[in-house]
Design an enzyme around this catalytic site. Structure first.
Site, PDB file in Angstrom:
ATOM      1  N   ARG A 134       0.801  -1.237   0.000  1.00 44.83           N
ATOM      2  CA  ARG A 134       0.000   0.000   0.000  1.00 44.83           C
ATOM      3  C   ARG A 134       0.826   1.275   0.000  1.00 44.83           C
ATOM      4  O   ARG A 134       0.380   2.322   0.471  1.00 44.83           O
ATOM      5  CB  ARG A 134      -0.971   0.021   1.186  1.00 44.83           C
ATOM      6  N   LYS A 190       3.375  11.599 -10.891  1.00 45.94           N
ATOM      7  CA  LYS A 190       2.513  10.770 -11.749  1.00 45.94           C
ATOM      8  C   LYS A 190       3.259   9.484 -12.089  1.00 45.94           C
ATOM      9  O   LYS A 190       4.402   9.532 -12.542  1.00 45.94           O
ATOM     10  CB  LYS A 190       2.206  11.491 -13.056  1.00 45.94           C
ATOM     11  N   GLU A 214      11.475  19.535 -23.939  1.00 47.02           N
ATOM     12  CA  GLU A 214      10.703  19.799 -22.711  1.00 47.02           C
ATOM     13  C   GLU A 214      11.343  20.929 -21.904  1.00 47.02           C
ATOM     14  O   GLU A 214      10.651  21.685 -21.216  1.00 47.02           O
ATOM     15  CB  GLU A 214      10.586  18.528 -21.853  1.00 47.02           C
ATOM     16  N   LYS A 253       8.535  23.005 -13.185  1.00 42.40           N
ATOM     17  CA  LYS A 253       7.545  21.937 -13.048  1.00 42.40           C
ATOM     18  C   LYS A 253       7.064  21.846 -11.602  1.00 42.40           C
ATOM     19  O   LYS A 253       5.866  21.685 -11.340  1.00 42.40           O
ATOM     20  CB  LYS A 253       8.092  20.601 -13.528  1.00 42.40           C
ATOM     21  N   GLU A 277      -3.874  17.878 -11.196  1.00 44.27           N
ATOM     22  CA  GLU A 277      -4.264  18.320 -12.536  1.00 44.27           C
ATOM     23  C   GLU A 277      -5.741  18.617 -12.680  1.00 44.27           C
ATOM     24  O   GLU A 277      -6.461  17.993 -13.452  1.00 44.27           O
ATOM     25  CB  GLU A 277      -3.830  17.284 -13.601  1.00 44.27           C
ATOM     26  N   ARG A 297      -2.051  22.734 -14.139  1.00 46.54           N
ATOM     27  CA  ARG A 297      -1.059  21.743 -14.545  1.00 46.54           C
ATOM     28  C   ARG A 297      -1.171  21.455 -16.037  1.00 46.54           C
ATOM     29  O   ARG A 297      -0.215  21.019 -16.672  1.00 46.54           O
ATOM     30  CB  ARG A 297      -1.204  20.461 -13.699  1.00 46.54           C
ATOM     31  N   ASN A 329       1.108  20.841 -20.867  1.00 48.30           N
ATOM     32  CA  ASN A 329       0.804  20.165 -22.132  1.00 48.30           C
ATOM     33  C   ASN A 329       1.059  21.037 -23.352  1.00 48.30           C
ATOM     34  O   ASN A 329       0.681  20.659 -24.466  1.00 48.30           O
ATOM     35  CB  ASN A 329      -0.659  19.696 -22.146  1.00 48.30           C
ATOM     36  N   HIS A 370       1.756  19.496 -26.662  1.00 47.43           N
ATOM     37  CA  HIS A 370       1.461  18.066 -26.549  1.00 47.43           C
ATOM     38  C   HIS A 370       0.195  17.642 -27.284  1.00 47.43           C
ATOM     39  O   HIS A 370       0.045  16.473 -27.612  1.00 47.43           O
ATOM     40  CB  HIS A 370       1.387  17.650 -25.080  1.00 47.43           C
ATOM     41  N   HIS A 426       1.036  14.729 -29.522  1.00 45.66           N
ATOM     42  CA  HIS A 426       0.454  13.394 -29.330  1.00 45.66           C
ATOM     43  C   HIS A 426      -0.236  12.918 -30.600  1.00 45.66           C
ATOM     44  O   HIS A 426      -0.180  11.735 -30.948  1.00 45.66           O
ATOM     45  CB  HIS A 426      -0.557  13.399 -28.179  1.00 45.66           C
ATOM     46  N   HIS A 472       8.898  11.084 -28.667  1.00 47.68           N
ATOM     47  CA  HIS A 472       7.978  11.988 -27.988  1.00 47.68           C
ATOM     48  C   HIS A 472       8.440  13.457 -28.013  1.00 47.68           C
ATOM     49  O   HIS A 472       7.679  14.348 -28.397  1.00 47.68           O
ATOM     50  CB  HIS A 472       7.753  11.517 -26.551  1.00 47.68           C
TER      51      HIS A 472
HETATM   52  N1  LIG Z   1       5.200  10.662 -15.073  1.00 42.03           N
HETATM   53  C1  LIG Z   1       5.234  11.760 -15.811  1.00 42.03           C
HETATM   54  O1  LIG Z   1       4.865  12.843 -15.374  1.00 42.03           O
HETATM   55  C2  LIG Z   1       5.759  11.682 -17.216  1.00 42.03           C
HETATM   56  C3  LIG Z   1       6.044  12.861 -17.908  1.00 42.03           C
HETATM   57  C4  LIG Z   1       6.596  12.764 -19.167  1.00 42.03           C
HETATM   58  C5  LIG Z   1       6.850  11.516 -19.732  1.00 42.03           C
HETATM   59  N2  LIG Z   1       6.552  10.388 -19.034  1.00 42.03           N
HETATM   60  C6  LIG Z   1       6.834   9.053 -19.586  1.00 42.03           C
HETATM   61  O2  LIG Z   1       8.231   8.940 -19.780  1.00 42.03           O
HETATM   62  C7  LIG Z   1       8.469   7.963 -20.780  1.00 42.03           C
HETATM   63  C8  LIG Z   1       9.583   8.429 -21.682  1.00 42.03           C
HETATM   64  O3  LIG Z   1      10.756   8.616 -20.935  1.00 42.03           O
HETATM   65  P1  LIG Z   1      12.189   8.600 -21.629  1.00 42.03           P
HETATM   66  O4  LIG Z   1      12.185   9.484 -22.787  1.00 42.03           O
HETATM   67  O5  LIG Z   1      13.193   8.798 -20.566  1.00 42.03           O
HETATM   68  O6  LIG Z   1      12.249   7.118 -22.248  1.00 42.03           O
HETATM   69  P2  LIG Z   1      13.015   5.790 -21.788  1.00 42.03           P
HETATM   70  O7  LIG Z   1      12.890   5.556 -20.341  1.00 42.03           O
HETATM   71  O8  LIG Z   1      12.574   4.724 -22.707  1.00 42.03           O
HETATM   72  O9  LIG Z   1      14.542   6.151 -22.095  1.00 42.03           O
HETATM   73  C9  LIG Z   1      14.930   6.393 -23.441  1.00 42.03           C
HETATM   74  C10 LIG Z   1      16.050   5.442 -23.857  1.00 42.03           C
HETATM   75  O10 LIG Z   1      17.274   5.902 -23.296  1.00 42.03           O
HETATM   76  C11 LIG Z   1      17.901   4.854 -22.551  1.00 42.03           C
HETATM   77  N3  LIG Z   1      18.606   5.513 -21.464  1.00 42.03           N
HETATM   78  C12 LIG Z   1      18.057   6.221 -20.439  1.00 42.03           C
HETATM   79  N4  LIG Z   1      19.026   6.797 -19.723  1.00 42.03           N
HETATM   80  C13 LIG Z   1      20.212   6.450 -20.299  1.00 42.03           C
HETATM   81  C14 LIG Z   1      21.566   6.769 -20.026  1.00 42.03           C
HETATM   82  N5  LIG Z   1      21.903   7.620 -19.034  1.00 42.03           N
HETATM   83  N6  LIG Z   1      22.500   6.217 -20.802  1.00 42.03           N
HETATM   84  C15 LIG Z   1      22.171   5.412 -21.850  1.00 42.03           C
HETATM   85  N7  LIG Z   1      20.911   5.110 -22.190  1.00 42.03           N
HETATM   86  C16 LIG Z   1      19.936   5.632 -21.399  1.00 42.03           C
HETATM   87  C17 LIG Z   1      16.797   3.932 -22.157  1.00 42.03           C
HETATM   88  O11 LIG Z   1      17.282   2.615 -21.937  1.00 42.03           O
HETATM   89  C18 LIG Z   1      15.880   4.004 -23.377  1.00 42.03           C
HETATM   90  O12 LIG Z   1      16.360   3.137 -24.379  1.00 42.03           O
HETATM   91  C19 LIG Z   1       7.146   7.739 -21.486  1.00 42.03           C
HETATM   92  O13 LIG Z   1       6.643   6.471 -21.124  1.00 42.03           O
HETATM   93  C20 LIG Z   1       6.253   8.835 -20.952  1.00 42.03           C
HETATM   94  O14 LIG Z   1       4.900   8.453 -20.873  1.00 42.03           O
HETATM   95  C21 LIG Z   1       6.020  10.455 -17.791  1.00 42.03           C
HETATM   96 ZN   LIG Z   2       6.190  15.518 -22.840  1.00 38.58          ZN
END
Ligand SMILES: NC(=O)c1ccc[n+]([C@@H]2O[C@H](COP(=O)([O-])OP(=O)(O)OC[C@H]3O[C@@H](n4cnc5c(N)ncnc54)[C@H](O)[C@@H]3O)[C@@H](O)[C@H]2O)c1
Ligand SMILES: [Zn+2]
Length: 373
Positions: A126, A148, A190, A231, A241, A245, A249, A252, A256, A271
């Site tokens: 939990r 999130k 971003e 942020k 949100e 918040r 976007n 976005h 998207h 993205h």
């Molecule tokens: N929770 C939130 O508020 C929020 C906000 C924005 C995005 N997201 C989510 O984040 C995700 C995207 O995140 P991302 O762009 O980091 O993608 P990701 O986690 O897939 O990382 C991108 C790539 O880089 C590699 N990588 C990461 N750090 C590395 C490093 N230091 N050295 C070598 N390789 C590395 C990973 O293995 C992967 O192949 C999506 O699923 C999206 O929905 C969440």
């Molecule tokens: Zn984004």
């Protein structure tokens, strides 16, 4: 900034407030920082194969030195890992390590690992202590801040999850040196976004200093810290949100739609690239609606071009669906009420706002004018 060059940003959420530390070499200090805040804690580190190869040993060594016992749970890399099957793997891994509620689950990775791990930490026993060690630029400036968490469903992205705030975020700016260049650039979209939302001085600073942000050093730390501050401010005002918040976007809605229109094929569009094109379109569309000067749109386009990000639909390789179908993707992403859409629009650089009554017909005409096909 302290003399070690580490910047602290506080996320003001009352009894759930926490620190974000940003700077070079923080993985080496992770054990000490975690042990200081969570005395006697044991930990599970959740990471992916790419990040494990580059940074897991350093984190494990740092925890060892601080007397924090840890086990590692290594997931495959990529968006598909945000699934029920992998959530189960993480949950089972944490339970198999016999961790208690007061122990910690550490996410070492990009946004995929952060979202998956945070969700697991939010539901095992939990709600366990959660620590974020984001390793992609996107994760350092966006996904690790704000609480999130979640996974994807066959019905869409991020549809299952919880709000679960971490106890600590450690953004080691050196780990970004192993990130593929394209991923770094995408994350930078971003960073620029925060300037465009409501920090015009930050955007102007980025126009001058972006090369130093890309190459590392104090400017990189400064840009990440300012992004986290931006942020954290929004999150502290509107954690769940219901209002403000939504400004996060910016870019976005168009972005998207373009991701969906390219079937989330990362070879064509990742993205952050979708967000870059989306921000340029949001500024151009605002100018078309006589809300902002076309000079502002041109300024945004020029900066995205300078850093090597795509900024128009024509920059996406391959064919795009026609304007009607693109509008269909936008309508799917946003609620349409009486032919009107909600968009983040702008009165100029750093002056964005939530526009709730954007006529779908105007968006369609705009998409037709800007469609490459
Ligand atoms: N929770 C939130 O508020 C929020 C906000 C924005 C995005 N997201 C989510 O984040 C995700 C995207 O995140 P991302 O762009 O980091 O993608 P990701 O986690 O897939 O990382 C991108 C790539 O880089 C590699 N990588 C990461 N750090 C590395 C490093 N230091 N050295 C070598 N390789 C590395 C990973 O293995 C992967 O192949 C999506 O699923 C999206 O929905 C969440
Ligand atoms: Zn984004």
């Amino acid at each position: 900034m302290t003399n070690s060059g580490v910047v602290k940003v506080e996320v003001g959420l009352g009894d759930r407030a926490y620190d974000i530390l940003i700077g070079a070499g923080l993985i080496a200090r992770a054990g000490a920082e975690i042990a200081a805040r969570l005395p006697g804690v044991r930990a599970a580190i959740v990471t992916d194969e790419n990040v494990a190869a580059a940074h897991l040993d350093a984190l494990t060594a740092s925890l060892d030195t601080a007397g924090v016992a840890s086990t590692a749970i290594v997931m495959p890399a990529g968006e598909k890992t945000k699934s029920f099957a992998h959530l189960q793997d993480v949950v089972d891994g944490v339970l198999a390590a016999r961790l208690e509620r007061r122990d910690a689950v550490i996410a070492l990775g990009g946004g995929v690992i952060g979202d998956l791990t945070g969700f697991a930490a939010g539901i095992v026993r939990r709600g366990m202590n959660f620590v974020q060690i984001p390793t992609s630029l996107l994760a350092q400036v966006d996904s690790s801040v704000g609480g999130k968490t979640g996974i994807n469903s066959s019905h869409g992205k991020n549809l299952v999850g919880v709000f679960h705030q971490p106890k600590l975020v450690l953004a080691d700016t050196d780990v970004l040196d192993t990130l593929p260049a394209r991923e770094f650039r995408a994350g930078y979209a971003e960073v620029a976004k925060y300037g465009l939302i409501d920090r015009p001085d930050f955007f102007a600073w980025l126009e001058k200093h972006w090369q130093e942000v890309f190459s590392g050093g104090p400017a990189r730390t400064q840009a990440i810290a300012e992004s986290c501050r931006a942020k954290a401010d929004v999150v502290a005002r509107d954690e769940f949100e219901t209002g403000d918040r939504a400004l996060l976007n910016l870019g976005h809605t168009f972005g998207h739609a373009l991701e969906a229109a390219t079937n989330y094929d990362g070879a064509r569009l990742v993205h952050g690239e979708g967000v870059a094109i989306g921000m340029a379109l949001a500024h151009r569309f605002s100018a078309r609606m006589n809300l902002a000067s076309p000079d502002d749109a041109a300024r945004v386009e020029a900066h995205l071009e300078a850093v090597g990000l795509p900024w128009r639909m024509a920059d996406i390789p391959g064919e795009l669906p026609d304007a009607e179908r693109l509008l269909g993707y936008i309508a799917q992403d946003k609620k349409v009420s009486r032919g009107a859409l909600t968009f983040i629009l702008t009165r100029g650089v750093g002056r964005s706002f939530i526009a709730r009554d954007v006529p779908a017909s105007e968006v369609l005409a705009f998409l037709k004018e800007n469609h490459p096909g």
